[in-house]
Write a protein that holds these residues in place. Structure first.
Motif, mmCIF file in Angstrom:
data_model
loop_
_atom_site.group_PDB
_atom_site.id
_atom_site.type_symbol
_atom_site.label_atom_id
_atom_site.label_comp_id
_atom_site.label_asym_id
_atom_site.label_seq_id
_atom_site.Cartn_x
_atom_site.Cartn_y
_atom_site.Cartn_z
ATOM 1 N N VAL A 171 25.311 -27.579 11.935
ATOM 2 C CA VAL A 171 26.672 -28.111 11.850
ATOM 3 C C VAL A 171 27.520 -27.249 12.778
ATOM 4 C CG1 VAL A 171 28.651 -28.595 10.373
ATOM 5 C CG2 VAL A 171 26.336 -28.896 9.476
ATOM 6 N N ASP A 216 29.445 -29.245 1.826
ATOM 7 C CA ASP A 216 30.846 -29.632 1.967
ATOM 8 C C ASP A 216 31.586 -28.609 2.834
ATOM 9 O OD1 ASP A 216 33.410 -30.527 1.699
ATOM 10 O OD2 ASP A 216 33.325 -30.810 -0.464
ATOM 11 N N SER A 217 32.085 -29.053 3.992
ATOM 12 C CA SER A 217 32.759 -28.144 4.922
ATOM 13 C C SER A 217 34.241 -27.980 4.616
ATOM 14 C CB SER A 217 32.630 -28.667 6.363
ATOM 15 O OG SER A 217 31.300 -28.914 6.697
ATOM 16 N N ASN A 268 35.031 -23.204 0.129
ATOM 17 C CA ASN A 268 34.245 -23.988 1.084
ATOM 18 C C ASN A 268 34.141 -23.214 2.396
ATOM 19 O OD1 ASN A 268 35.715 -26.145 -0.715
ATOM 20 N ND2 ASN A 268 33.941 -27.166 0.153
ATOM 21 N N PRO A 269 33.076 -23.416 3.164
ATOM 22 C CA PRO A 269 31.946 -24.325 2.950
ATOM 23 C C PRO A 269 31.115 -23.939 1.721
ATOM 24 C CG PRO A 269 32.052 -23.600 5.243
ATOM 25 C CD PRO A 269 32.984 -22.747 4.479
ATOM 26 N N GLY A 283 35.897 -27.029 9.548
ATOM 27 C CA GLY A 283 35.290 -28.300 9.923
ATOM 28 C C GLY A 283 35.443 -29.339 8.827
ATOM 29 N N HIS A 290 27.023 -33.001 13.429
ATOM 30 C CA HIS A 290 26.035 -32.811 12.359
ATOM 31 C C HIS A 290 24.676 -33.252 12.901
ATOM 32 C CE1 HIS A 290 29.870 -33.167 10.131
ATOM 33 N NE2 HIS A 290 29.306 -32.328 9.273
ATOM 34 N N ARG A 321 28.211 -23.400 8.949
ATOM 35 C CA ARG A 321 28.739 -23.854 10.237
ATOM 36 C C ARG A 321 28.534 -22.804 11.329
ATOM 37 N NH1 ARG A 321 33.821 -24.249 11.082
ATOM 38 N NH2 ARG A 321 33.717 -26.024 12.534
ATOM 39 N N ASP A 339 28.282 -20.409 3.986
ATOM 40 C CA ASP A 339 28.840 -20.884 5.251
ATOM 41 C C ASP A 339 27.690 -21.319 6.151
ATOM 42 O OD1 ASP A 339 30.270 -21.487 7.466
ATOM 43 O OD2 ASP A 339 31.040 -19.468 7.832
ATOM 44 N N GLY A 384 31.276 -32.936 6.164
ATOM 45 C CA GLY A 384 30.070 -32.302 5.675
ATOM 46 C C GLY A 384 28.864 -33.210 5.757
ATOM 47 N N ASP A 431 32.968 -32.149 13.087
ATOM 48 C CA ASP A 431 31.857 -31.320 13.548
ATOM 49 C C ASP A 431 30.741 -32.226 14.038
ATOM 50 O OD1 ASP A 431 32.828 -28.739 12.967
ATOM 51 O OD2 ASP A 431 32.209 -28.898 10.866
#
Length: 346
Positions: free
Chosen positions: A41, A81-82, A91-92, A48, A186, A124, A122, A51, A184
């Motif tokens: 991600v 879930d971002s 979050n994330p 971001g 994905h 991302r 995290d 998700g 983002d």
């Protein structure tokens, strides 16, 4: 909005309001199973959205509002879930949500009111792909995560576990993703599925391989899809030559400056270095505590043995006591050497 390529599938691109998903064509008939998913991600934003979700459901998923897939599913979703909808700064995160086909997902609270288990991770913009191992065995669902800081593919850590979970005996595996005002990329690099069997139980004979005609048909469909995709890319580039390489605009962050919304390559590298150093620091602290415990145990042991020497020396004067004392002194010297070596390690 999913785009397949030779080495990955981009479930959604980093454009706002995208939805994409990939599902198995046939139902899985495994009573117990394990999946290993590798994904990335990535995005230029400091935060971001929205998700990614990994699914096991009784019916094949349709497009919908739950990370790109339909609501009221029958089965389980593991959500990465971002975006922090409820403002709790958790979050994330990773959330496990079960559904019997009647539940509507609680987006506003990031599913916290419906979560069977969760952990904050995290995932991302990591240097290496993130790996997830999900195991369902004897009504127990376990989620392990490799956080993407190391090339070691087996460096998993515990995230969540749900006991007494009843899932459909047959179902479809899927993976979906969505973007919102923020976005983002994905990307899914692999999705491996394994059957688990109880020790001593016979493994059912696998079904015959896909017929050659079906293989040719699927290959033809894929090649046709790629050709259509290439045509659309060329048309888009001709119509929009000025937006090539430009990030999609976000509507929900109009009050932020560009420096607040996006991070530079150097910012990202510094953040990744800081996060890696922080993990090393935590590991060293944990090792330090364990070594302290070992030293305390060894010192207590040496003290107890020394007391025993004194007692035996007083109770058994003469040669017999002398031999026993030498043996005990050897043990003491060994323990002192252990303490010295542990101190060096520390």
């Amino acid at each position: 909005d999913a785009i397949p390529s030779a080495d990955q599938i981009r479930i959604t691109t980093s454009l706002k309001s995208q939805r994409g998903s990939v599902w198995t064509k046939n139902k899985s008939i495994f009573e117990y199973w394990e999946v290993e998913v590798t994904f990335r991600v990535t995005g230029r934003g400091r935060i971001g959205a929205d998700g990614l979700a990994i699914w096991f459901t009784e019916e094949q998923g349709l497009e919908g509002p739950v990370f790109g897939a339909a609501d009221k599913w029958n089965g389980v979703g593991i959500f990465f879930d971002s975006f922090d909808n409820d403002g709790k700064k958790n979050n994330p995160g990773v959330i496990v949500v079960g559904n019997n086909g009647k539940l509507l997902y609680d987006h506003q609270n990031d599913g916290s009111t419906q979560a069977l288990a969760s952990c904050q991770r995290d995932f991302r913009n990591k240097p290496y792909p993130v790996r997830v191992k999900i195991t369902y065995y004897q009504k127990s669902l376990t989620v392990l995560i490799n956080n993407g800081f190391t090339p070691d593919k087996e460096d998993y850590e515990f995230c969540a576990k749900v006991e007494d979970m009843v899932l459909p005996s047959q179902g479809y595996f899927g993976i979906s993703a969505a973007t919102g005002g923020l976005a983002d990329d994905h990307d899914v690099l692999s999705f491996l599925t394994f059957q688990l069997t109880e020790p001593g139980k016979e493994i059912p004979t696998p079904d015959a391989e896909i017929p050659q005609k079906d293989k040719e048909k699927y290959q033809e469909e894929f090649e046709h899809f790629q050709q259509e995709l290439d045509k659309k890319k060329e048309e888009f580039q001709k119509e929009h030559p000025d937006v090539q390489g430009q990030p999609g605009k976000t509507t929900c962050a109009f009050f932020l400056s560009a420096d607040d919304i996006f991070e530079t390559v150097s910012d990202r590298e510094l953040r990744q270095i800081f996060e890696g150093q922080n993990r090393i620091h935590l590991e060293i602290k944990q090792l330090n505590r364990q070594l302290d415990m070992i030293l305390d145990e060894q010192r207590r042991y040496v003290s107890a043995v020394t007391d025993e020497i004194a007692k035996r020396g007083a109770s058994f004067p003469g040669q017999q006591g002398q031999v026993s004392q030498q043996e005990v002194e050897t043990v003491v010297k060994t323990q002192e050497e252990v303490i010295r070596q542990v101190n060096e390690i520390r």
